[in-house]
Design a protein around this motif. Structure first.
Motif, PDB file in Angstrom:
ATOM      1  N   GLN A  86      -9.925   5.517  -5.348  1.00 49.18           N
ATOM      2  CA  GLN A  86      -8.605   5.809  -4.781  1.00 49.18           C
ATOM      3  C   GLN A  86      -7.563   4.928  -5.630  1.00 49.18           C
ATOM      4  O   GLN A  86      -7.980   3.916  -6.130  1.00 49.18           O
ATOM      5  CB  GLN A  86      -8.391   5.612  -3.332  1.00 49.18           C
ATOM      6  N   GLN A  87      -6.176   5.418  -5.509  1.00 52.07           N
ATOM      7  CA  GLN A  87      -5.192   4.722  -6.063  1.00 52.07           C
ATOM      8  C   GLN A  87      -4.989   3.291  -5.102  1.00 52.07           C
ATOM      9  O   GLN A  87      -4.174   2.523  -5.586  1.00 52.07           O
ATOM     10  CB  GLN A  87      -3.824   5.446  -6.209  1.00 52.07           C
ATOM     11  N   SER A  88      -5.315   3.689  -4.002  1.00 54.46           N
ATOM     12  CA  SER A  88      -4.785   2.467  -2.897  1.00 54.46           C
ATOM     13  C   SER A  88      -6.125   2.495  -1.873  1.00 54.46           C
ATOM     14  O   SER A  88      -6.601   3.603  -1.980  1.00 54.46           O
ATOM     15  CB  SER A  88      -3.469   2.744  -2.292  1.00 54.46           C
ATOM     16  N   ASN A  89      -6.409   1.374  -1.290  1.00 50.46           N
ATOM     17  CA  ASN A  89      -7.059   1.268  -0.251  1.00 50.46           C
ATOM     18  C   ASN A  89      -6.498   1.385   1.136  1.00 50.46           C
ATOM     19  O   ASN A  89      -6.838   1.246   2.166  1.00 50.46           O
ATOM     20  CB  ASN A  89      -8.192   0.243  -0.284  1.00 50.46           C
ATOM     21  N   GLY A  90      -5.002   1.624   1.038  1.00 44.41           N
ATOM     22  CA  GLY A  90      -4.284   1.761   2.077  1.00 44.41           C
ATOM     23  C   GLY A  90      -3.939   0.457   3.050  1.00 44.41           C
ATOM     24  O   GLY A  90      -3.220   0.652   3.867  1.00 44.41           O
ATOM     25  N   ALA A  91      -4.374  -0.716   2.426  1.00 45.46           N
ATOM     26  CA  ALA A  91      -4.244  -1.849   3.314  1.00 45.46           C
ATOM     27  C   ALA A  91      -3.324  -2.887   2.808  1.00 45.46           C
ATOM     28  O   ALA A  91      -3.223  -2.748   1.433  1.00 45.46           O
ATOM     29  CB  ALA A  91      -5.508  -2.619   3.222  1.00 45.46           C
ATOM     30  N   PHE A  92      -2.497  -3.504   3.597  1.00 42.17           N
ATOM     31  CA  PHE A  92      -1.535  -4.201   3.118  1.00 42.17           C
ATOM     32  C   PHE A  92      -2.038  -5.610   2.756  1.00 42.17           C
ATOM     33  O   PHE A  92      -2.562  -6.211   3.873  1.00 42.17           O
ATOM     34  CB  PHE A  92      -0.363  -4.483   4.227  1.00 42.17           C
ATOM     35  N   ASP A  93      -2.147  -6.120   1.722  1.00 45.04           N
ATOM     36  CA  ASP A  93      -2.813  -7.442   1.492  1.00 45.04           C
ATOM     37  C   ASP A  93      -1.574  -8.636   1.098  1.00 45.04           C
ATOM     38  O   ASP A  93      -0.974  -8.161   0.510  1.00 45.04           O
ATOM     39  CB  ASP A  93      -3.770  -7.409   0.131  1.00 45.04           C
ATOM     40  N   SER A  94      -2.043  -9.654   1.344  1.00 39.72           N
ATOM     41  CA  SER A  94      -1.213 -10.903   1.217  1.00 39.72           C
ATOM     42  C   SER A  94      -2.123 -12.046   0.510  1.00 39.72           C
ATOM     43  O   SER A  94      -3.220 -12.051   0.724  1.00 39.72           O
ATOM     44  CB  SER A  94      -0.473 -11.476   2.152  1.00 39.72           C
ATOM     45  N   PHE A  95      -1.343 -12.909  -0.160  1.00 45.59           N
ATOM     46  CA  PHE A  95      -2.397 -14.054  -0.801  1.00 45.59           C
ATOM     47  C   PHE A  95      -1.280 -15.246  -1.105  1.00 45.59           C
ATOM     48  O   PHE A  95      -0.108 -15.041  -1.284  1.00 45.59           O
ATOM     49  CB  PHE A  95      -2.936 -13.483  -2.106  1.00 45.59           C
ATOM     50  N   PHE A  96      -2.127 -16.317  -1.201  1.00 48.21           N
ATOM     51  CA  PHE A  96      -0.966 -17.553  -1.266  1.00 48.21           C
ATOM     52  C   PHE A  96      -2.024 -18.571  -2.024  1.00 48.21           C
ATOM     53  O   PHE A  96      -3.224 -18.382  -2.209  1.00 48.21           O
ATOM     54  CB  PHE A  96      -0.538 -18.251  -0.176  1.00 48.21           C
ATOM     55  N   GLY A  97      -1.530 -19.233  -2.786  1.00 46.26           N
ATOM     56  CA  GLY A  97      -2.545 -20.302  -3.563  1.00 46.26           C
ATOM     57  C   GLY A  97      -1.363 -21.283  -4.186  1.00 46.26           C
ATOM     58  O   GLY A  97      -0.291 -21.747  -4.025  1.00 46.26           O
ATOM     59  N   ALA A  98      -2.033 -22.000  -5.159  1.00 50.30           N
ATOM     60  CA  ALA A  98      -1.508 -23.112  -6.014  1.00 50.30           C
ATOM     61  C   ALA A  98      -1.760 -22.872  -7.427  1.00 50.30           C
ATOM     62  O   ALA A  98      -3.138 -22.418  -7.696  1.00 50.30           O
ATOM     63  CB  ALA A  98      -1.780 -24.383  -5.436  1.00 50.30           C
ATOM     64  N   PRO A 102       0.792  -1.206  -0.026  1.00 52.58           N
ATOM     65  CA  PRO A 102       0.054   0.106   0.018  1.00 52.58           C
ATOM     66  C   PRO A 102       1.050   1.330   0.040  1.00 52.58           C
ATOM     67  O   PRO A 102       0.810   2.115   0.943  1.00 52.58           O
ATOM     68  CB  PRO A 102      -0.760  -0.267   1.304  1.00 52.58           C
ATOM     69  N   ILE A 103       1.618   1.436  -1.039  1.00 51.41           N
ATOM     70  CA  ILE A 103       2.366   2.573  -1.202  1.00 51.41           C
ATOM     71  C   ILE A 103       1.895   3.955  -2.042  1.00 51.41           C
ATOM     72  O   ILE A 103       2.553   4.917  -1.966  1.00 51.41           O
ATOM     73  CB  ILE A 103       4.075   2.258  -1.639  1.00 51.41           C
ATOM     74  N   MET A 104       0.806   3.620  -2.545  1.00 58.90           N
ATOM     75  CA  MET A 104       0.076   4.806  -3.171  1.00 58.90           C
ATOM     76  C   MET A 104      -0.779   5.572  -2.317  1.00 58.90           C
ATOM     77  O   MET A 104      -1.208   4.962  -1.395  1.00 58.90           O
ATOM     78  CB  MET A 104      -0.522   4.309  -4.283  1.00 58.90           C
ATOM     79  N   ARG A 105      -1.200   6.747  -2.813  1.00 58.09           N
ATOM     80  CA  ARG A 105      -2.135   7.629  -1.924  1.00 58.09           C
ATOM     81  C   ARG A 105      -3.373   7.077  -1.714  1.00 58.09           C
ATOM     82  O   ARG A 105      -4.081   6.636  -2.912  1.00 58.09           O
ATOM     83  CB  ARG A 105      -2.070   8.842  -2.514  1.00 58.09           C
ATOM     84  N   ASP A 106      -4.119   6.937  -0.828  1.00 61.63           N
ATOM     85  CA  ASP A 106      -5.300   6.541  -0.511  1.00 61.63           C
ATOM     86  C   ASP A 106      -6.177   7.744   0.253  1.00 61.63           C
ATOM     87  O   ASP A 106      -7.484   7.422   0.570  1.00 61.63           O
ATOM     88  CB  ASP A 106      -5.539   5.291   0.501  1.00 61.63           C
ATOM     89  N   THR A 107      -5.831   9.124  -0.184  1.00 60.72           N
ATOM     90  CA  THR A 107      -6.329  10.129   0.566  1.00 60.72           C
ATOM     91  C   THR A 107      -6.537  11.208  -0.480  1.00 60.72           C
ATOM     92  O   THR A 107      -6.717  12.386  -0.087  1.00 60.72           O
ATOM     93  CB  THR A 107      -5.565  10.615   1.747  1.00 60.72           C
ATOM     94  N   ARG A 108      -6.545  10.847  -1.585  1.00 64.06           N
ATOM     95  CA  ARG A 108      -6.706  12.145  -2.626  1.00 64.06           C
ATOM     96  C   ARG A 108      -8.188  12.569  -2.487  1.00 64.06           C
ATOM     97  O   ARG A 108      -9.172  12.045  -2.437  1.00 64.06           O
ATOM     98  CB  ARG A 108      -6.502  11.507  -4.151  1.00 64.06           C
ATOM     99  N   ARG A 109      -8.210  14.029  -2.922  1.00 67.10           N
ATOM    100  CA  ARG A 109      -9.606  14.415  -2.753  1.00 67.10           C
ATOM    101  C   ARG A 109      -9.757  15.339  -3.933  1.00 67.10           C
ATOM    102  O   ARG A 109      -8.896  15.620  -4.752  1.00 67.10           O
ATOM    103  CB  ARG A 109      -9.222  15.633  -1.784  1.00 67.10           C
ATOM    104  N   ASP A 110     -11.041  15.895  -4.246  1.00 68.15           N
ATOM    105  CA  ASP A 110     -11.659  16.699  -5.207  1.00 68.15           C
ATOM    106  C   ASP A 110     -12.332  17.882  -4.215  1.00 68.15           C
ATOM    107  O   ASP A 110     -12.175  17.837  -3.238  1.00 68.15           O
ATOM    108  CB  ASP A 110     -12.436  15.953  -6.290  1.00 68.15           C
ATOM    109  N   THR A 111     -12.882  18.615  -5.188  1.00 65.87           N
ATOM    110  CA  THR A 111     -13.779  19.756  -4.539  1.00 65.87           C
ATOM    111  C   THR A 111     -14.790  19.378  -3.552  1.00 65.87           C
ATOM    112  O   THR A 111     -15.485  20.100  -2.719  1.00 65.87           O
ATOM    113  CB  THR A 111     -14.216  20.629  -5.708  1.00 65.87           C
ATOM    114  N   LEU A 112     -15.419  18.234  -3.749  1.00 71.40           N
ATOM    115  CA  LEU A 112     -16.510  17.456  -2.774  1.00 71.40           C
ATOM    116  C   LEU A 112     -15.854  16.725  -1.668  1.00 71.40           C
ATOM    117  O   LEU A 112     -16.700  16.481  -0.936  1.00 71.40           O
ATOM    118  CB  LEU A 112     -17.316  16.221  -3.626  1.00 71.40           C
TER     119      LEU A 112
END
Lengths: 110, 316
Positions: free
Chosen positions: B173-185, B155-165
């Protein structure tokens, strides 16, 4: 006459110093990517003049530079690095022209 | 060719330089495309083949639309993404991949005829993952492979971008701010005639701003059938594959810090994706149309419309 003799000499000298040729059977190779991956890894080997895959027969035709022999351990490693399995290797002798004949065959077993 | 360009070419020294530069550019392009790519699924990246010491580069444009809005606000979301994927074969068994999406999103709200648009564009969070092949069985013209995968979304991109509203909704947003992990086969079975890839993965989504995003289970299956040439000739001919992929995904509801589940998150989706893929010895081009078959989404979540996914792949 001298031109004929010169041509014959050139022909014989080409045959005498032409590189060894091998037919290497590879397992797991089933798409253009696989084929090119194997070709690329084999061509990177020292002394290899050319390598061409025939996908349908799963055979890589390897031509060596003059006087260089293809070590079986090296070709096995190159094929493993490409992500596939070595099956067997067959030596084709007298590759100076199109009259080469098949020589000894090894299935890679010790 | 313009006059200025003609004058440049008329100068023997410059003309020579331009020719040299042109030849160099052509040589570089030729070097790039002289390597090849292979059949692999279009809608997921974990089965991308890459040999030891080699790189693979995939570029995909995904045009996505969501629109069926049960909330009555007449919301619609347009999300176009350009996804860059680079893979490197550390060994014949171990490969590393990086995924970097660029997205352009537009959220339109039209409650009671008051049209509002909110936009965002930029680079999204990158994802990195590794694949380790732990089983392989090769035969003449066929192969079976099974590999494990594991990765993280950073989560290295901004998750707090704003506009006039105000602050933009998480969906754009470019990010949800969360660190996600995954695994599988991931499993691959390939013959001269077809290739079957199947992947099962579990994604542990992270927490941000007091919201624990729901985890996701996903099963992807891809069948690639060689349509042309029907009979293999000698050498290495290019292959045209018909592709059919199915993606089943189930996401649990988001959970707030005080233990309350979100009624507007999570659900089950199934996509069916017919496509075409041309694999030559030098490059691959591919396209698939992702059609939503099932969308059991919780609450008034926006439903997906069809997605177009198209791109190319080159092995270095």
């Amino acid at each position: 006459m001298k031109y004929i003799v010169a041509s014959l000499l050139l022909l014989f000298s080409t045959s005498a110093f032409a590189g060894n040729q091998y037919l290497v059977k590879v397992e797991g190779m089933s798409c253009p990517f696989c084929a090119h991956g194997v070709e690329k890894k084999v061509k990177e080997m020292k002394g290899v003049a050319s390598a061409e895959v025939d996908l349908k027969s799963s055979i890589v035709s390897v031509k060596m530079q003059d006087g260089i022999i293809l070590p079986e351990a090296d070709i096995k490693q190159a094929i493993a690095d490409a992500g596939f399995s070595f099956k067997s290797i067959e030596t084709v002798k007298n590759t100076g022209g199109d009259h080469g004949h098949k020589g000894e065959k090894s299935d890679g077993q010790p | 060719m313009g006059i200025r360009a003609k004058n440049l070419m008329a100068n023997p020294r410059l003309s020579g330089s331009l020719k040299a530069a042109t030849i160099t550019i052509i040589a570089v392009i030729n070097q790039i495309v002289s390597n090849i790519a292979s059949a692999a699924p279009i809608t997921f990246n974990t089965a991308l083949p890459v040999a030891k010491g080699e790189f693979v580069w995939r570029e995909q444009l995904v045009l996505g639309r969501s629109g069926k809005d049960p909330s009555g606000q007449n919301r619609s979301l347009k999300a176009d993404r350009l996804i860059s994927v680079v893979g490197y074969g550390a060994s014949a068994k171990l490969a590393f991949f990086g995924v970097l999406p660029y997205s352009k999103r537009k959220l339109t709200l039209n409650p009671a005829g008051m049209n509002t648009q909110r936009n965002n564009a930029g680079i999204d969070d990158p994802t990195v993952f590794a694949r380790y092949q732990f089983y392989k069985k090769d035969g003449t013209g066929q192969t079976l492979r099974l590999a494990g995968i594991a990765g993280v979304k950073l989560p290295i991109m901004r998750d707090t971008r704003r506009d006039t509203l105000g602050t933009l909704p998480t969906a754009i947003q470019q990010s949800n701010g969360a660190f996600d992990s995954f695994f599988g086969a991931v499993l691959t079975y390939q013959t001269f005639d077809f290739q079957l890839d199947s992947q099962i993965s579990y994604r542990l989504n992270g927490t941000e701003n007091g919201l624990n995003y729901g985890n996701e289970t996903k099963i992807d299956t891809s069948l690639q059938y060689r349509m042309w040439p029907r009979d293999l000739s000698s050498g290495v001919p290019g292959f045209l594959y018909g592709v059919l992929e199915v993606t089943w995904a189930q996401k649990t509801r988001d959970l707030s810090q005080n233990g309350v589940t979100s009624d507007t998150s999570g659900g089950t989706t199934v996509f069916l994706s017919p496509g075409l893929q041309y694999v030559s010895k030098r490059y691959i081009i591919e396209a698939a149309f992702q059609v939503p078959l099932v969308q059991n989404l919780n609450g008034p979540a926006l439903e997906n419309k069809s997605r177009l996914r198209t791109g190319f792949r080159i092995n270095f």
